[in-house]
Design a protein around this motif. Structure first.
Motif, PDB file in Angstrom:
ATOM      1  N   ALA A  40      -6.460   7.451   8.949  1.00 20.45           N
ATOM      2  CA  ALA A  40      -5.194   8.323   8.758  1.00 20.45           C
ATOM      3  C   ALA A  40      -4.325   7.928   6.914  1.00 20.45           C
ATOM      4  O   ALA A  40      -3.083   8.943   6.759  1.00 20.45           O
ATOM      5  CB  ALA A  40      -3.802   8.465  10.139  1.00 20.45           C
ATOM      6  N   GLY A  41      -5.279   7.061   6.657  1.00 23.02           N
ATOM      7  CA  GLY A  41      -4.322   6.179   5.380  1.00 23.02           C
ATOM      8  C   GLY A  41      -3.640   4.971   5.192  1.00 23.02           C
ATOM      9  O   GLY A  41      -2.905   5.560   4.192  1.00 23.02           O
TER      10      GLY A  41
ATOM     11  N   ALA B 202       0.685  -1.356   0.250  1.00 24.57           N
ATOM     12  CA  ALA B 202      -0.070   0.009   0.036  1.00 24.57           C
ATOM     13  C   ALA B 202       0.431   1.413  -0.204  1.00 24.57           C
ATOM     14  O   ALA B 202       2.336   0.802   0.149  1.00 24.57           O
ATOM     15  CB  ALA B 202      -0.854   0.062   1.214  1.00 24.57           C
ATOM     16  N   ASP B 203       0.456   2.330  -0.678  1.00 22.95           N
ATOM     17  CA  ASP B 203       1.100   4.100  -0.450  1.00 22.95           C
ATOM     18  C   ASP B 203       1.412   3.975   0.744  1.00 22.95           C
ATOM     19  O   ASP B 203       2.615   4.436   1.247  1.00 22.95           O
ATOM     20  CB  ASP B 203      -0.110   5.097  -0.836  1.00 22.95           C
ATOM     21  N   ARG B 204       0.864   3.713   1.888  1.00 25.37           N
ATOM     22  CA  ARG B 204       1.082   4.689   3.000  1.00 25.37           C
ATOM     23  C   ARG B 204       0.988   3.403   3.905  1.00 25.37           C
ATOM     24  O   ARG B 204       0.441   2.279   4.298  1.00 25.37           O
ATOM     25  CB  ARG B 204       0.115   5.598   3.596  1.00 25.37           C
ATOM     26  N   PHE B 205       2.066   2.787   5.865  1.00 29.44           N
ATOM     27  CA  PHE B 205       1.891   1.989   6.578  1.00 29.44           C
ATOM     28  C   PHE B 205       1.567   2.620   7.943  1.00 29.44           C
ATOM     29  O   PHE B 205       1.786   3.778   8.405  1.00 29.44           O
ATOM     30  CB  PHE B 205       2.789   1.237   6.096  1.00 29.44           C
ATOM     31  N   GLY B 206       0.671   1.940   8.632  1.00 27.80           N
ATOM     32  CA  GLY B 206       0.708   2.216  10.089  1.00 27.80           C
ATOM     33  C   GLY B 206       0.973   0.992  10.912  1.00 27.80           C
ATOM     34  O   GLY B 206       1.584   0.407  10.806  1.00 27.80           O
TER      35      GLY B 206
ATOM     36  N   SER C 115     -14.006  15.556  -1.851  1.00 29.44           N
ATOM     37  CA  SER C 115     -13.489  13.956  -1.460  1.00 29.44           C
ATOM     38  C   SER C 115     -12.812  13.505  -0.766  1.00 29.44           C
ATOM     39  O   SER C 115     -11.504  13.735  -0.498  1.00 29.44           O
ATOM     40  CB  SER C 115     -14.707  12.919  -2.027  1.00 29.44           C
ATOM     41  N   GLU C 116     -13.008  12.824   0.627  1.00 24.81           N
ATOM     42  CA  GLU C 116     -11.890  12.124   1.786  1.00 24.81           C
ATOM     43  C   GLU C 116     -11.260  11.572   0.688  1.00 24.81           C
ATOM     44  O   GLU C 116     -10.452  11.256   0.606  1.00 24.81           O
ATOM     45  CB  GLU C 116     -12.949  11.724   2.542  1.00 24.81           C
ATOM     46  N   ARG C 117     -11.878  10.477   0.035  1.00 28.29           N
ATOM     47  CA  ARG C 117     -11.517   9.337  -1.005  1.00 28.29           C
ATOM     48  C   ARG C 117      -9.987  10.329  -1.417  1.00 28.29           C
ATOM     49  O   ARG C 117      -8.931   9.145  -2.150  1.00 28.29           O
ATOM     50  CB  ARG C 117     -12.308   8.756  -1.749  1.00 28.29           C
ATOM     51  N   SER C 118      -9.994  11.454  -2.305  1.00 26.75           N
ATOM     52  CA  SER C 118      -9.433  12.302  -2.862  1.00 26.75           C
ATOM     53  C   SER C 118      -7.768  12.287  -2.588  1.00 26.75           C
ATOM     54  O   SER C 118      -6.594  12.681  -2.754  1.00 26.75           O
ATOM     55  CB  SER C 118      -9.664  12.588  -4.238  1.00 26.75           C
ATOM     56  N   ILE C 119      -7.940  12.382  -0.670  1.00 22.72           N
ATOM     57  CA  ILE C 119      -6.935  12.595  -0.296  1.00 22.72           C
ATOM     58  C   ILE C 119      -5.748  12.451  -0.220  1.00 22.72           C
ATOM     59  O   ILE C 119      -4.307  12.769  -0.505  1.00 22.72           O
ATOM     60  CB  ILE C 119      -7.233  13.573   0.936  1.00 22.72           C
ATOM     61  N   PRO C 120      -5.982  10.307  -0.026  1.00 23.13           N
ATOM     62  CA  PRO C 120      -4.461   9.876   0.092  1.00 23.13           C
ATOM     63  C   PRO C 120      -4.111   9.838  -1.339  1.00 23.13           C
ATOM     64  O   PRO C 120      -2.930   9.784  -1.768  1.00 23.13           O
ATOM     65  CB  PRO C 120      -5.232   8.191   0.251  1.00 23.13           C
TER      66      PRO C 120
ATOM     67  N   LEU D 171      -1.895  13.054  -1.367  1.00 21.69           N
ATOM     68  CA  LEU D 171      -1.118  13.093  -1.035  1.00 21.69           C
ATOM     69  C   LEU D 171       0.168  12.309  -1.913  1.00 21.69           C
ATOM     70  O   LEU D 171       1.534  12.989  -2.168  1.00 21.69           O
ATOM     71  CB  LEU D 171      -1.291  12.576   0.281  1.00 21.69           C
ATOM     72  N   ARG D 172       0.051  11.424  -2.135  1.00 19.13           N
ATOM     73  CA  ARG D 172       0.843  10.268  -3.285  1.00 19.13           C
ATOM     74  C   ARG D 172       1.735  11.224  -4.320  1.00 19.13           C
ATOM     75  O   ARG D 172       2.552  11.367  -4.712  1.00 19.13           O
ATOM     76  CB  ARG D 172       0.241   8.964  -4.135  1.00 19.13           C
ATOM     77  N   LYS D 173       0.650  12.354  -5.042  1.00 18.95           N
ATOM     78  CA  LYS D 173       1.563  12.802  -6.391  1.00 18.95           C
ATOM     79  C   LYS D 173       2.491  14.142  -5.173  1.00 18.95           C
ATOM     80  O   LYS D 173       2.492  14.467  -6.439  1.00 18.95           O
ATOM     81  CB  LYS D 173      -0.384  13.858  -6.573  1.00 18.95           C
ATOM     82  N   ILE D 174       1.615  14.693  -4.443  1.00 20.31           N
ATOM     83  CA  ILE D 174       2.556  15.897  -3.574  1.00 20.31           C
ATOM     84  C   ILE D 174       3.821  14.665  -3.125  1.00 20.31           C
ATOM     85  O   ILE D 174       5.118  15.476  -3.429  1.00 20.31           O
ATOM     86  CB  ILE D 174       1.671  16.306  -2.665  1.00 20.31           C
TER      87      ILE D 174
END
Lengths: 211, 211, 211, 211, 211, 211
Positions: free
Chosen positions: C167-168, C104-108, E113-118, E121-124
């Motif tokens: 949190a992602g 996955a892109d981010r982990f916890g 949308s909340e769903r687009s935030i990850p 963040l990946r793009k950033i």
């Protein structure tokens, strides 16, 4: 033999004298000077810019000094001093943060004002050490004087330090010279390393001239 | 009143005495001790791991000390000392790199051996300050003793420092205690800030007990 | 032909046996061993340092092994094993985090204790992968045994995993071997990738000897 | 029970068969498929984009699979597979780099073509692991077939691997599937960990379905 | 002389016309086109992948254009356009974030949308500018149309912008084209720099063809 | 309606006029002014500090302007302008680097002097975009005037741009206003995106007032 010149960019003589007293335990190697025509306090970004030129001019007028410390948490004139020559030029914000990094894995800052936090974050990013910042908290409504002398404020500072400790900070930088008098007490009460910027800069500067 | 205990993790008494002499100009605040049963020199990663436990044991046997310095460029035992309690524990590699950051925008390291460079880079990344590293160069075939005393080697060290300066370094960390005797001369000859790790650690430690 | 030696740095035979069972589905390529004179559990930083030397000694006594896994979330002895030679040496914290990054892109991370979080963050920074950490949460007051067996605790672990998902985090590392029994169930219930450190290390190690 | 579906996005059946043979030592858990209407090889960025949609369509047509591997060093379709559902989706470039990070402090890549290096660097930055890259070198003028079979080319690959080792890499990722046949020999000859992407992905995927 | 071709990857003609109106104040240098066979809106990752190929095909069919803008916040096809040739290819998400960085030290994003935030963040992180992100907040339950036209929603957007400002953002990127109509008003009401992605891309593109 | 005020911090009227001509193609939205009492050129760090105060004073004297551009590659006064109020304040070094990031994955800089490179690197680190820098090269011994007009120098600039391209740069920032006249020709000859700082700042500023 020349001394380490600690340049306070404002005209408040009480501040300059406080600096001299604070570094006295490190030995007779320091001289603290103020800028007679400077502002009572360095507040705005413009104050920092003008103060930097004042610090540069003062350093040029004192070629006898062996090293220079810019004694304001905004580090006015630090880049100008370094561009001027090869004598050690130490900034107290930088020295405080670096000393915190020598004490613990992550650090926090207690700032006087919310407004200064973005400026501090920019400096930390410029220093390239943001990976080790645990957080920064402010003391809104507290004056520089009260920050180191008022008993009620002391409780607030303690609480802030503990919050930063809970966020992972093992060392706390005091972001205002006014808090210097409570440094040692705060260290005992919280079990965290508490860093006073002027003292941190003085110790590092001492190593550059006595080695 | 207790002193700052500088712990040399090897058994070479000449090294311990050299450390004591090096920090003497900073005042009577230091005591240097070696590890009688330690190796003649800390060379391998296993030496560092065992040395760390020796440093911890020594610190535990000296609760009178006010602060501890681990005096080997691998900083053996530093994390163990910090986990042990809240007294200041300063590592000389960390202190040297942080002092370099207080002197200039980017820093370089002169290592004795090529093999130690990857280990240093790992430490720098762990410290989170890799953005400010200009480079690291080694002195292959040079012994620790020769690094600070041999005139031919001095020329090589000067050349390395200038190469690092050309790569953007404004401050150079000496990655081997053996080079301490040439620090001041190298600073004069190159116009760069030259940092001796033990001295850097001693100065920062001093600020923690005298403030 | 040699096996992959999984070294449990403590003396708890039940833990060693649990490890053996956990990796059995991957085939007959593994052997799990404990350290008879080790502590019942690895708790302090000193335990980690001493455990690292035990792991090194065990590996030296088993030159027939084709690869080594250090089976404790603190990865004791990992650097020592790598410095020792060129045989694969896999740490289970590292392997778990890297496997999470492959999912996955981010982990916890779900840690047992609040106190271990700063140590994990330091490791993550040392690994250079902090940009992909979504967060880490603890299970205060929960024992290692209960973490994988108690139904009430299971609800708490689920809640923590979902918080990290919000949190992602798309993958969650179980920061304690005790949680291994609930891995698959947690994955089904949360829809997140759930990573068991020992299994992650075993799979990566397998690729190094069968390829 | 379903298998791990390894999707080769091109139509070269010899490549698909080579993949099947390469992962066979890991057990009967894998099935390798190609894309009949795909290009002979994935060369341009447009090929990668179209290949990603083919990979997605293939995965949708095989809901019996327990996990998916996208078997081309550009990882076509990886994000699409992850957005599609929660089954494990492993990319072979990502898995190879992460496995390298599980083996050594820093890694290198041997690419077939100079032109692919910027694309790899972008992926490494996107993965957030650039701090651990020692370097990447290409084999200009070498074909994919020759890269793993030609004796003269083998000497060149060895030289490249040693250059990367001198630059600090302890693990080397083979950036082209064609080099798979020389992996083990290269590991013996250089003393460095040599990582084959498909095998790395297969091992990690195995841990996700057998745990 | 050719124009800057703004490619809207969906088939909603009202959106394409809105884009044309939005950039009209910058002069007669732009032409906005939609994709007749595209989806009504770009929602899923698969839409983005397919949209990217549509954008590429459209650009190929218009070799008269002097530059291309991909006018959807997911920047579909941007890498494909850049790989295709050397004409300027500007993505509106990238341009918006970069313009925010030209206006203030740190930036925030208001997403629909909340769903687009990850995904953002990946793009950033891929852009390498995560150090300057102050935060991202969503408008859950708000449609694209309402986001720029509904008075109740305006209050919510204002509140979000102020939250981001309190978190340190000096510039806010509007993460949905629907919010374009409230850009100037939001800037006046909050005192923050408010960035519309299409306009940001158009201005940067203009500099590439008129210089 | 007010204009975008482009403030040249030196007193060279030819430079101010060159700026006005350079931005004219973008429309009648700009006014270029110099600082009559400023230095002939901004060379030292002290010049930059004093120039920053001049720029601030000029901006204060022109409250009719809708936005400000500080037109010197050192971006003098940029932070002061931003602290002063909420009108757009665009720096030409920042705008050039950000525009390069909108054009390609990695960027390079061609500087006039070796000495300015460390200063640029510090700014890039402060901007937080160092991950995307491919390299910076200088034109030692070349004057600002010659850099854009001398045919022999043009060959050198081309060679430098190609070297940066080989190092991975897809966009090149011209680090000296003197090179503006060769921008378009260099773009054609090298196939790389070539960015003129003043033009980049003007285009971004235009988007802030016309949107």
């Amino acid at each position: 033999m020349g001394k380490i010149l600690i340049i306070n960019p404002n005209s408040a003589q009480a501040v300059t004298e406080g600096i001299a007293r604070a570094v006295a335990p490190l030995g007779p190697h320091f001289e603290a000077v103020g800028i007679a025509h400077g502002p009572a306090t360095i507040a705005s970004d413009e104050d920092v810019a003008r103060g930097g030129l004042d610090v540069l001019e003062m350093a040029r007028s004192r070629p006898d000094a062996r090293a220079y410390i810019t004694a304001c948490f905004s580090d006015p004139g630090l880049d100008l001093l370094r561009a001027e020559g090869t004598k050690p030029a130490i900034g107290c914000q930088e020295a405080a943060i670096l000393t915190a990094l020598a004490r613990a894995d992550r650090f926090g800052i207690i700032a006087l004002s919310e407004r200064s936090i973005p400026r501090h974050l920019r400096k930390i990013r410029q220093m390239g050490v943001e990976a080790r910042l645990a957080g920064e908290l402010a003391l809104p409504g507290v004056s520089a004087e009260a920050s180191g002398r008022d008993e009620a404020v002391y409780g607030l500072v303690c609480a802030r330090a503990r919050e930063l400790g809970d966020a992972g900070a093992g060392a706390i930088v005091l972001g205002c010279a006014g808090m210097a008098p409570i440094r040692a007490r705060l260290e005992r009460d919280t079990g965290l390393a508490i860093i006073d910027p002027v003292l941190a800069a003085a110790a590092i500067a001492l190593g550059t001239i006595l080695g």
